[in-house]
Design a protein around this motif. Structure first.
Motif, mmCIF file in Angstrom:
data_model
loop_
_atom_site.group_PDB
_atom_site.id
_atom_site.type_symbol
_atom_site.label_atom_id
_atom_site.label_comp_id
_atom_site.label_asym_id
_atom_site.label_seq_id
_atom_site.Cartn_x
_atom_site.Cartn_y
_atom_site.Cartn_z
ATOM 1 N N MET B 1 0.930 -1.247 -0.076
ATOM 2 C CA MET B 1 -0.029 0.008 0.070
ATOM 3 C C MET B 1 0.779 1.355 -0.049
ATOM 4 N N ASN B 2 0.367 2.180 -0.892
ATOM 5 C CA ASN B 2 1.258 3.323 -1.025
ATOM 6 C C ASN B 2 0.521 4.512 -0.140
ATOM 7 N N THR B 3 -0.598 4.229 0.351
ATOM 8 C CA THR B 3 -1.231 5.434 0.965
ATOM 9 C C THR B 3 -1.713 4.927 2.492
ATOM 10 N N THR B 4 -1.787 5.755 3.399
ATOM 11 C CA THR B 4 -2.046 5.576 4.746
ATOM 12 C C THR B 4 -3.410 6.024 5.078
ATOM 13 N N THR B 5 -4.053 6.522 4.161
ATOM 14 C CA THR B 5 -5.347 6.789 4.622
ATOM 15 C C THR B 5 -6.432 6.123 3.655
ATOM 16 N N GLN B 6 -7.642 6.066 4.057
ATOM 17 C CA GLN B 6 -8.705 5.305 3.400
ATOM 18 C C GLN B 6 -9.892 5.963 3.782
ATOM 19 N N THR B 7 -11.100 5.886 2.861
ATOM 20 C CA THR B 7 -12.342 6.440 3.105
ATOM 21 C C THR B 7 -13.379 5.476 3.658
ATOM 22 N N GLU B 8 -14.288 5.701 4.550
ATOM 23 C CA GLU B 8 -15.343 5.413 4.952
ATOM 24 C C GLU B 8 -16.775 6.198 4.668
ATOM 25 N N ILE B 9 -17.748 5.300 4.677
ATOM 26 C CA ILE B 9 -19.103 6.048 4.425
ATOM 27 C C ILE B 9 -19.863 5.988 5.717
ATOM 28 N N HIS B 10 -20.237 6.947 6.307
ATOM 29 C CA HIS B 10 -20.789 7.202 7.990
ATOM 30 C C HIS B 10 -22.328 7.530 7.612
ATOM 31 N N LEU B 11 -23.205 7.067 8.501
ATOM 32 C CA LEU B 11 -24.531 7.311 8.259
ATOM 33 C C LEU B 11 -24.586 8.882 9.131
ATOM 34 N N ALA B 12 -24.979 9.699 8.375
ATOM 35 C CA ALA B 12 -24.541 11.369 8.914
ATOM 36 C C ALA B 12 -26.208 11.812 9.636
ATOM 37 N N ASN B 13 -27.037 11.233 9.355
ATOM 38 C CA ASN B 13 -28.694 11.265 9.646
ATOM 39 C C ASN B 13 -29.217 10.255 9.771
ATOM 40 N N ARG B 14 -30.348 10.217 10.654
ATOM 41 C CA ARG B 14 -31.456 9.274 10.430
ATOM 42 C C ARG B 14 -32.640 9.778 9.505
ATOM 43 N N PRO B 15 -32.433 9.357 8.079
ATOM 44 C CA PRO B 15 -33.438 10.015 7.163
ATOM 45 C C PRO B 15 -34.945 9.866 7.481
ATOM 46 N N SER B 16 -35.587 10.985 7.255
ATOM 47 C CA SER B 16 -36.879 10.881 7.282
ATOM 48 C C SER B 16 -37.450 10.778 5.919
ATOM 49 N N GLY B 17 -38.362 9.791 5.484
ATOM 50 C CA GLY B 17 -38.594 9.761 4.095
ATOM 51 C C GLY B 17 -37.426 8.918 3.404
ATOM 52 N N MET B 18 -37.601 9.525 2.081
ATOM 53 C CA MET B 18 -36.557 8.737 1.300
ATOM 54 C C MET B 18 -35.103 9.425 1.699
ATOM 55 N N PRO B 19 -33.999 8.503 1.764
ATOM 56 C CA PRO B 19 -32.713 9.139 2.115
ATOM 57 C C PRO B 19 -32.222 10.055 0.890
ATOM 58 N N SER B 20 -31.083 10.775 1.145
ATOM 59 C CA SER B 20 -30.502 11.570 -0.054
ATOM 60 C C SER B 20 -29.034 11.537 0.455
ATOM 61 N N ASP B 21 -28.189 12.001 -0.337
ATOM 62 C CA ASP B 21 -26.641 12.183 -0.453
ATOM 63 C C ASP B 21 -26.376 12.799 1.032
ATOM 64 N N ASN B 22 -27.186 13.850 1.312
ATOM 65 C CA ASN B 22 -26.994 14.350 2.633
ATOM 66 C C ASN B 22 -26.840 13.540 4.007
ATOM 67 N N ASP B 23 -27.408 12.224 3.667
ATOM 68 C CA ASP B 23 -27.419 11.541 4.926
ATOM 69 C C ASP B 23 -26.132 10.341 4.971
ATOM 70 N N PHE B 24 -25.420 10.773 4.046
ATOM 71 C CA PHE B 24 -24.087 10.160 4.042
ATOM 72 C C PHE B 24 -22.838 10.915 4.394
ATOM 73 N N ASP B 25 -21.819 10.463 4.975
ATOM 74 C CA ASP B 25 -20.702 11.485 5.253
ATOM 75 C C ASP B 25 -19.431 10.469 4.760
ATOM 76 N N PHE B 26 -18.730 11.071 3.988
ATOM 77 C CA PHE B 26 -17.556 10.391 3.270
ATOM 78 C C PHE B 26 -16.145 10.965 4.292
ATOM 79 N N VAL B 27 -15.933 9.769 5.007
ATOM 80 C CA VAL B 27 -14.888 10.424 6.226
ATOM 81 C C VAL B 27 -13.547 9.807 5.920
ATOM 82 N N LYS B 28 -12.361 10.648 5.822
ATOM 83 C CA LYS B 28 -11.083 10.047 5.884
ATOM 84 C C LYS B 28 -10.837 9.394 7.112
ATOM 85 N N ARG B 29 -9.988 8.417 7.192
ATOM 86 C CA ARG B 29 -9.663 7.772 8.260
ATOM 87 C C ARG B 29 -8.273 6.836 7.752
#
Lengths: 339, 339
Positions: B1-29
């Protein structure tokens, strides 16, 4: 007999919504004459039951609709007045599915003799009859209550419901009844030994039900449907079983009968719901009857009857079912037996 | 591996109704480090599934909710990058319920090795994995289709539905699929051998369904709920069985999700409806898997995959499930395996 005419009750209209007096015609007819292998009987007691509402519609169902302008037919206790059959003699008390009529003719296959010395004759229309069997098979075959499980029954003070609760107690369950008056609540708890009972007319049904079922609901025997059922659904435990016996709250619904969709709750809990009618179990009636009679003789099955007197009150008694007027089995007394 | 970080997708909100992009956070770890008896894996494929919508709510269910501001977890095919376990070696292809992350650490119990030479590795997230098992147990244990019976499946072009229809065909049933596009209808009939298929977006769903099922419906495997289910309910035969697998039409409902009450139809037909989740059958997975693999190798189980490429497209792939974008199993390809 001193008269030559008698009265029958015919279906005058297919009711939409709640039926009314106008949907029934009182029709004078000659007292019929039995042919060979038939008997003439005089009606003593009529059973009025919620399922009969379904037969008033011209809809495909498990049982054929009543015909317009013909006598309504239902569970009846009668006495043989004249017999052209070697199987029946004058004076016999018989049970069958017969006309709402003061007198009718029955073939040998339509009736069977009951023994008036074994139990009050009206129990054969109730706890020892189709009503008791409905409770027995629906609860035990579909509900399968285990010792210590929570069984909730709606329409608990009705004929089927009160039998369901008592059979569940015999099986060792914790039993919660739902009924519509303080008198019924008292009856369920004090007379029938239910562990808890909740009045569905309470403004806080949901909260009271949750309080009565702190361990959730394992079996829900449903006689009523509608909002009562919606409330119970919020309390289902994993692998809950729901025998569907009746949906009296829907029978007179006009237009669309809407409610919360139940599927998500059933998936979350892996619950099972099954509709049934007594005919599904016809091959097991003998076994079920024998068990009911044994429990009855052991004093484990109590019953209540609400009896209105007078053939002319039959429609009123039937309509009262939908107002919750009855405690236990609703019957109409048409005549006293003669010795 | 040449990198030391990677990306995870976190639940940003508990969606009400149809979820949207805003309910997901891309987080570097930082790429995590495995402890003893753990392995570091690189994600190759992610499975996005309708049931995951339920885990986004903070509600009591058969499975715990996702935690807010932590990585979402789901079915994943991955490759071992570094192993501190004697059971796994670098390069192994493994399957497990792992984070939506480019890299993650798994304990020995969380993953198992799959053989890339036996079948395409993605089939382990689909027809040969939990998806296939869901179809297998729900259909056979609850639906119990008999030869010549009519089996209707909703969400028929989805991963579970297409397996259900094919297994029902293996069992000799007449199979009718319900799906949402002409392309899917064609696929079901021409590729998978369904007897009939109906587009639920038709203005005449009810009539078309009745035409496709002239002998009524014996088994209804329900993935969707809602109005599609209402239409099927009008066609139930006596003793119909309804495995409830999903209610995708309800998952994003806001406020009250109302529909016609179904109890009366179930009583009239003595029908059985049962919710289930795959966990109910965990003791039988081995048997089910063996049967699926056999049918697959015999060419009796076809499958389709809709694969979007790129980890960053995971939310989009998930949201597409609720728009019916996928044909067969919806997957996200995150990386190619390395030799």
């Amino acid at each position: 007999m001193n008269t030559t005419t008698q009265t029958e009750i015919h279906l005058a209209n297919r009711p939409s919504g709640m039926p009314s007096d106008n949907d029934f015609d009182f029709v004078k007819r000659a007292i019929p004459t039995p042919n060979d292998k038939e008997v003439l009987v005089r009606t003593l007691y009529l059973s009025v039951d919620p399922y009969m509402r379904g037969r008033m519609q011209d809809a495909k169902s498990y049982i054929a609709p009543f015909k317009l302008h013909e006598a309504i037919v239902g569970g009846t206790i009668a006495q043989v007045v004249q017999s052209n059959s070697s199987q029946f003699k004058k004076g016999d008390i018989v049970i069958g599915n017969l006309k709402w009529a003061e007198y009718s003719v029955a073939s040998e296959k339509e009736i069977r003799v009951i023994d008036p010395s074994a139990a009050p004759i009206t129990t054969h229309l109730g706890i020892l009859g189709l009503t008791g069997l409905t409770a027995y098979f629906g609860l035990l075959d579909i509900g399968k209550p285990q010792k210590g499980e929570v069984v909730v029954v709606s329409g608990a003070a009705g004929a089927v419901g009160s039998a369901v609760g008592q059979i569940a107690k015999i099986k060792g369950a914790y039993v919660v009844g739902i009924a519509g008056s303080d008198e019924k609540i008292r009856y369920l708890k004090e007379e029938l030994g239910f562990d808890e009972a909740v009045n569905y007319k309470s403004a806080h049904l949901q909260e009271e039900l949750a309080k009565a079922c702190p361990n959730g609901v394992d079996v829900y025997f449903d006689n009523v449907g509608g909002e009562v059922t919606d409330a119970v659904f919020t309390l289902l435990n994993r692998n809950a079983r729901i025998p569907l016996c009746g949906a009296i709250s829907s029978y007179n619904a006009e237009g669309k009968d809407l409610g919360p969709r139940l599927q998500s709750a059933m998936i979350k809990t892996s619950s099972l719901m099954k509709g049934f009618t007594l005919g599904d179990y016809s091959s097991q009636f003998k076994e079920g009857s024998a068990q009911l009679i044994q429990w009855f003789q052991e004093g484990k099955l109590k019953y209540e009857e609400t009896i209105v007197e007078g053939f002319e009150k039959t429609p009123e008694a039937f309509l009262g079912l939908f107002k919750g007027n009855n405690l236990g089995k609703q019957l109409v007394k048409v005549a006293d037996p003669e010795n």
